[in-house]
Design an enzyme around this catalytic site. Structure first.
Site, short mmCIF file in Angstrom:
data_model
loop_
_atom_site.label_atom_id
_atom_site.label_comp_id
_atom_site.label_asym_id
_atom_site.label_seq_id
_atom_site.Cartn_x
_atom_site.Cartn_y
_atom_site.Cartn_z
N GLU A 107 20.04 30.01 24.06
CA GLU A 107 19.10 29.06 23.60
C GLU A 107 17.73 28.85 24.37
OE1 GLU A 107 19.83 25.20 22.35
OE2 GLU A 107 21.63 25.75 20.93
N SER B 192 23.08 22.89 25.92
CA SER B 192 23.60 23.94 25.08
C SER B 192 22.99 25.40 25.50
CB SER B 192 23.72 23.52 23.71
OG SER B 192 24.52 22.62 23.31
N ARG C 153 17.28 26.97 15.49
CA ARG C 153 16.89 27.09 16.72
C ARG C 153 15.70 28.03 16.97
NH1 ARG C 153 19.25 23.46 15.71
NH2 ARG C 153 21.19 22.54 16.75
#
Length: 357
Positions: free
Chosen positions: A353, A251, A164
């Site tokens: 995130e 998420s 990520r």
């Protein structure tokens, strides 16, 4: 192209947080951004690149000039014995692009179906799901330097992909220990278009429990790409809220990676912990399980809450188009409380995130 002032951003972020852009420009072509950068006033102004807004938490009005990327276009670039190379404009819907590639008979992205956001934002986050990350299918991208106005191309190595993570999430900074300059493109580049190498011959990427359950349910040992696409969509819809109905950013935390010793210690205390072995010998823990184990599922701070069906997802309990929704401050207060709780119990600090603005 027109720069608009005081533009509401509630419809431009998937959490549907009430905020405004002091100034916003819709970028529909490469020429739009070139024209903007040639303007003496706007060229020197700070800028914030906004794609689908699915990975952003707005904690207030956005002062930099917001560049809303809406560049469209899909095409076949080349085909070799090893891969099909396809390209999409940065403003294309990621999910729609995945569906389009399958409709053309070019599989390879099906495991990443239904991930929200745009094609241009996908490399920034190095999105991934069910055993496939964007870097596994990435060929190259074109971007424009927001300072010089120069268009440049990057390959996978130059994008510095990580979990990520990418070069687009880091600013350039001097590294005195290494005696060199660390290259980062955060707030420096706007991605124009992205190319993907879809492998030939295609092989299904399996191994995740949810996919294995679907295979058993349908009595299929070797699913087609279309079957995998449909299953991934079903799984995600069952677990995750639709941002058009319930504001969310998907998420919210990254799945943490731990050493074998750390994993063994957590298993010793909590045998039900969900984990996945990685190729380098480390282990990835399911952040949603850690949050759930700390009792956060369904809890709220103001209008920001933890989704009842998946503790990894934080949601806006207000309406998606009204003034009664969660503030960015409430979302981050809830996130920090979750981080503290998980750290106190497991000794692991969860990393968010989304980009916090």
């Amino acid at each position: 192209m027109l720069v608009q002032n005081n533009v509401p951003l509630q419809a431009y972020n998937s959490f549907h947080i009430l905020a405004k852009a002091n100034a916003l420009a819709h970028i529909t072509t490469q020429a739009d951004i070139s024209t903007l950068l040639a303007d003496p006033f706007w060229a020197s102004e700070p800028k914030f690149v906004l794609g689908g807004g699915s990975n952003v938490i707005l904690t207030g009005d956005v002062k930099p000039l917001v560049l809303k990327v809406e560049i469209l276009g899909r095409r076949l670039v080349a085909e070799t014995d090893k891969a099909v190379i396809v390209e999409a404009g940065a403003g294309e819907s990621w999910h729609d692009f995945v569906a389009w590639t399958l409709a053309q008979g070019w599989p390879g992205l099906e495991n990443m179906a239904l991930i929200p956001g745009t094609v241009g934002a996908a490399p920034v986050q190095n999105i991934g799901a069910y055993g496939v990350e964007l870097q596994d299918r990435f060929d190259s991208l074109d971007a424009i330097d927001l300072v010089t106005g120069q268009v440049f191309t990057l390959n996978a190595a130059q994008c510095a992909f990580g979990y990520r993570d990418s070069v687009f999430k880091h600013s350039s900074a001097a590294n005195p220990d290494a005696g060199q300059q660390a290259i980062g493109l955060k707030d420096r580049a706007l991605i124009l278009r992205v190319r993907f190498a879809l492998p030939k011959p295609w092989k299904p990427v399996l191994g995740y429990l949810d996919l294995e359950k679907k295979m058993a349910e349908h009595g299929v040992d070797q699913p087609t790409a279309q079957q995998l696409f449909d299953w991934v969509c079903e799984i995600r819809r069952a677990k995750l809220p639709d941002p058009a109905v319930i504001g969310n950013a998907g998420s919210f935390f990254k799945n943490p990676t731990v050493t074998p010793e750390q994993c063994a210690d957590i298993i010793g205390r909590d045998p039900k912990v969900v984990f996945y072995p990685l190729a380098d010998g480390s282990f990835k823990l399911a952040a949603g399980w850690l949050i759930d184990a700390c009792g956060w599922r369904g809890k709220s701070v103001g209008k920001a809450g933890v989704y009842e069906k998946q503790a990894l997802v934080l949601v806006n309990r207000g309406s998606v188009d009204g003034p009664d929704g969660a503030t960015g401050g409430e979302v981050m207060t809830l996130a920090k409380a979750i981080q503290t709780s998980v750290y106190e119990r497991f000794g692991i600090w969860l990393e968010p995130e989304p980009v916090v603005v």
